[in-house]
Enzyme design. Structure first.
Site, mmCIF file in Angstrom:
data_model
loop_
_atom_site.group_PDB
_atom_site.id
_atom_site.type_symbol
_atom_site.label_atom_id
_atom_site.label_comp_id
_atom_site.label_asym_id
_atom_site.label_seq_id
_atom_site.Cartn_x
_atom_site.Cartn_y
_atom_site.Cartn_z
ATOM 1 N N THR A 125 -13.254 -23.489 10.864
ATOM 2 C CA THR A 125 -13.783 -23.571 9.496
ATOM 3 C C THR A 125 -13.339 -24.874 8.832
ATOM 4 O OG1 THR A 125 -13.478 -22.628 7.289
ATOM 5 C CG2 THR A 125 -11.792 -22.108 8.879
ATOM 6 N N ASP A 126 -14.144 -25.346 7.877
ATOM 7 C CA ASP A 126 -13.749 -26.540 7.113
ATOM 8 C C ASP A 126 -12.521 -26.254 6.240
ATOM 9 O OD1 ASP A 126 -14.931 -24.930 5.158
ATOM 10 O OD2 ASP A 126 -16.355 -26.439 4.470
ATOM 11 N N TYR A 152 -5.694 -16.963 5.639
ATOM 12 C CA TYR A 152 -6.877 -17.026 6.529
ATOM 13 C C TYR A 152 -6.990 -18.406 7.157
ATOM 14 C CZ TYR A 152 -11.746 -18.137 7.669
ATOM 15 O OH TYR A 152 -12.877 -18.605 8.296
ATOM 16 N N LYS A 156 -6.581 -19.832 11.105
ATOM 17 C CA LYS A 156 -7.623 -20.573 11.835
ATOM 18 C C LYS A 156 -7.083 -21.934 12.307
ATOM 19 C CE LYS A 156 -11.354 -19.443 12.312
ATOM 20 N NZ LYS A 156 -11.973 -18.596 13.370
HETATM 21 N N1 NAD Z 1 -18.939 -16.941 7.217
HETATM 22 C C1 NAD Z 1 -18.714 -18.231 6.968
HETATM 23 O O1 NAD Z 1 -19.225 -18.774 5.982
HETATM 24 C C2 NAD Z 1 -17.870 -19.045 7.916
HETATM 25 C C3 NAD Z 1 -17.707 -20.418 7.668
HETATM 26 C C4 NAD Z 1 -16.957 -21.176 8.562
HETATM 27 C C5 NAD Z 1 -16.376 -20.597 9.663
HETATM 28 N N2 NAD Z 1 -16.526 -19.257 9.874
HETATM 29 C C6 NAD Z 1 -15.921 -18.678 11.100
HETATM 30 O O2 NAD Z 1 -16.983 -18.138 11.860
HETATM 31 C C7 NAD Z 1 -16.515 -17.005 12.600
HETATM 32 C C8 NAD Z 1 -17.429 -15.831 12.333
HETATM 33 O O3 NAD Z 1 -17.425 -15.569 10.925
HETATM 34 P P1 NAD Z 1 -18.324 -14.415 10.310
HETATM 35 O O4 NAD Z 1 -18.583 -14.757 8.905
HETATM 36 O O5 NAD Z 1 -19.440 -14.109 11.228
HETATM 37 O O6 NAD Z 1 -17.254 -13.219 10.347
HETATM 38 P P2 NAD Z 1 -17.502 -11.660 10.219
HETATM 39 O O7 NAD Z 1 -16.288 -11.133 9.536
HETATM 40 O O8 NAD Z 1 -18.849 -11.354 9.664
HETATM 41 O O9 NAD Z 1 -17.537 -11.148 11.748
HETATM 42 C C9 NAD Z 1 -16.398 -11.131 12.552
HETATM 43 C C10 NAD Z 1 -16.691 -10.210 13.717
HETATM 44 O O10 NAD Z 1 -15.550 -10.226 14.567
HETATM 45 C C11 NAD Z 1 -15.244 -8.896 14.964
HETATM 46 N N3 NAD Z 1 -13.797 -8.799 15.221
HETATM 47 C C12 NAD Z 1 -12.786 -8.903 14.310
HETATM 48 N N4 NAD Z 1 -11.606 -8.725 14.929
HETATM 49 C C13 NAD Z 1 -11.872 -8.535 16.239
HETATM 50 C C14 NAD Z 1 -11.061 -8.308 17.385
HETATM 51 N N5 NAD Z 1 -9.728 -8.239 17.292
HETATM 52 N N6 NAD Z 1 -11.660 -8.147 18.582
HETATM 53 C C15 NAD Z 1 -13.022 -8.195 18.688
HETATM 54 N N7 NAD Z 1 -13.836 -8.392 17.636
HETATM 55 C C16 NAD Z 1 -13.269 -8.572 16.430
HETATM 56 C C17 NAD Z 1 -15.652 -8.028 13.782
HETATM 57 O O11 NAD Z 1 -15.897 -6.692 14.169
HETATM 58 C C18 NAD Z 1 -16.918 -8.738 13.314
HETATM 59 O O12 NAD Z 1 -18.059 -8.225 13.952
HETATM 60 C C19 NAD Z 1 -15.080 -16.765 12.161
HETATM 61 O O13 NAD Z 1 -14.236 -17.314 13.133
HETATM 62 C C20 NAD Z 1 -14.944 -17.542 10.864
HETATM 63 O O14 NAD Z 1 -13.634 -18.020 10.704
HETATM 64 C C21 NAD Z 1 -17.248 -18.468 9.023
#
Ligand code: NAD
Length: 313
Positions: A125-126, A152, A156
């Protein structure tokens, strides 16, 4: 190619699994997710109906189970989306964040080394760079120091460092992408856009932190998927920022959602600011642009479709 997508029932992971199945009919996708509160049943059941998709309900922290999946499936590529992802929850209790985001990544890295995965890609993430003042005329690039501001983003950043250590120590071919905020369907209702639509539908005030001036860059989830795909297939084993040049103050985004959703007179309630609330994120994406990627979506159009979808839920 056989690609493991962890977090495949979550917001971005589910879109990415669909993206691969849509664009590479000869590839197969092995989805892994333990189904936390953030998983989308709807996104997962759509995936499970598709050819070339297999699902394992498993925790990425369970080294034995992950080893068995890798041993059975022998993936070429691993893309790690599985994470605890909500900053507010990390402020209330950081333990699940350290467990999944750090230990879970370590388990996947170990399995990737053991089973000779040809590319490991970490979704970061940024937020790992920390924040910028609102009026700063600079952006973070991939060489900027890590300065996370929340448990968080600290978890990361720790995972990113672990990935880089596996590149150096074990010669693992790994890359990392650091994306801006994503929007689109299938996101959990605790996040800003779905929460705003839900509050408006219920006729309740939309809570906005502090003075509402915190700025975020908003990237359409489909553009995020195409960027990851480009990095995996054309990029080096390095770090890439992913942004959209689409910065909005939270309060302006909420007002835009009000007008798009047909609730222009919805109420806003300014609430006590989040502890340590980052002011602004902004990343320089020249490195990714040099691979020929750019965001294709039109914000107003995709945001409207997104808002309509949450309204229909
Ligand atoms: N949403 C954003 O805007 C954003 C921006 C930048 C980076 N990210 C990164 O992108 C990735 C996905 O984000 P997202 O928004 O889809 O998250 P989310 O919370 O919607 O989904 C996370 C998924 O991971 C699964 N999960 C959590 N713990 C787990 C474990 N121990 N074992 C197996 N599965 C597990 C959850 O059940 C869920 O389905 C993350 O790494 C996040 O840091 C998200």
């Amino acid at each position: 190619m056989k690609i493991v997508v962890t977090g495949c029932a979550g917001f971005i992971g589910s879109h990415f699994a669909h993206y691969l199945l849509d664009n590479y009919p000869t590839d197969s996708v092995v989805g892994i997710d333990c189904i936390t509160y953030a998983a989308s049943e709807e996104a997962l059941s759509a995936l499970c109906q598709r050819d070339n998709f297999i699902f394992y309900k498993e925790d990425i922290c369970n080294a034995e189970a992950i080893g068995s999946i890798f041993s059975a499936e022998r993936p070429d590529v691993v893309v790690n989306f599985a994470a605890e992802s909500h900053v507010d929850r990390s402020i209330s209790d950081s333990s699940p964040f350290l467990r999944t985001n750090v230990i879970g990544t370590q388990v996947l890295l170990d399995a990737s080394v053991r089973y000779n995965v040809s590319r490991f890609h970490q979704i970061s993430t940024d937020e790992v760079y920390g924040d910028l003042p609102l009026d700063a005329d600079i952006r973070f690039d991939e060489g900027s120091p890590l300065n996370p501001g929340s448990p968080y983003s600290a978890s990361k950043a720790a995972a990113d460092l672990l990935v880089l250590s596996y590149v150096r120590t074990y010669g693992l071919s790994a890359s990392i992408s650091r994306s801006a905020n994503n929007y689109g369907i299938y996101q959990h209702t605790e996040k800003l856009i779905p929460m705003t639509v839900a509050k408006l539908r219920l006729g309740e005030p939309v809570p906005v932190y502090g003075d509402g001036q915190n700025m975020r860059d908003w990237l359409f989830v489909g553009d995020h998927c195409s960027a990851i795909d480009r990095i995996i297939r054309k990029g080096k084993c390095e770090i890439y920022n992913i942004g959209a040049d689409n910065e909005w103050a939270n309060i302006d985004l909420v007002k835009k959602i009000m007008s798009l959703s047909g609730y222009p007179d919805g109420e806003i309630a300014f609430v006590e600011d989040r502890k340590g609330h980052d002011r602004r994120y902004s990343v320089n994406c020249d490195k990714l642009r040099a691979l020929g990627w750019y965001p294709r979506s039109v914000f107003d159009r995709e945001l409207k479709t997104t808002v309509e979808w949450y309204k229909s839920k």
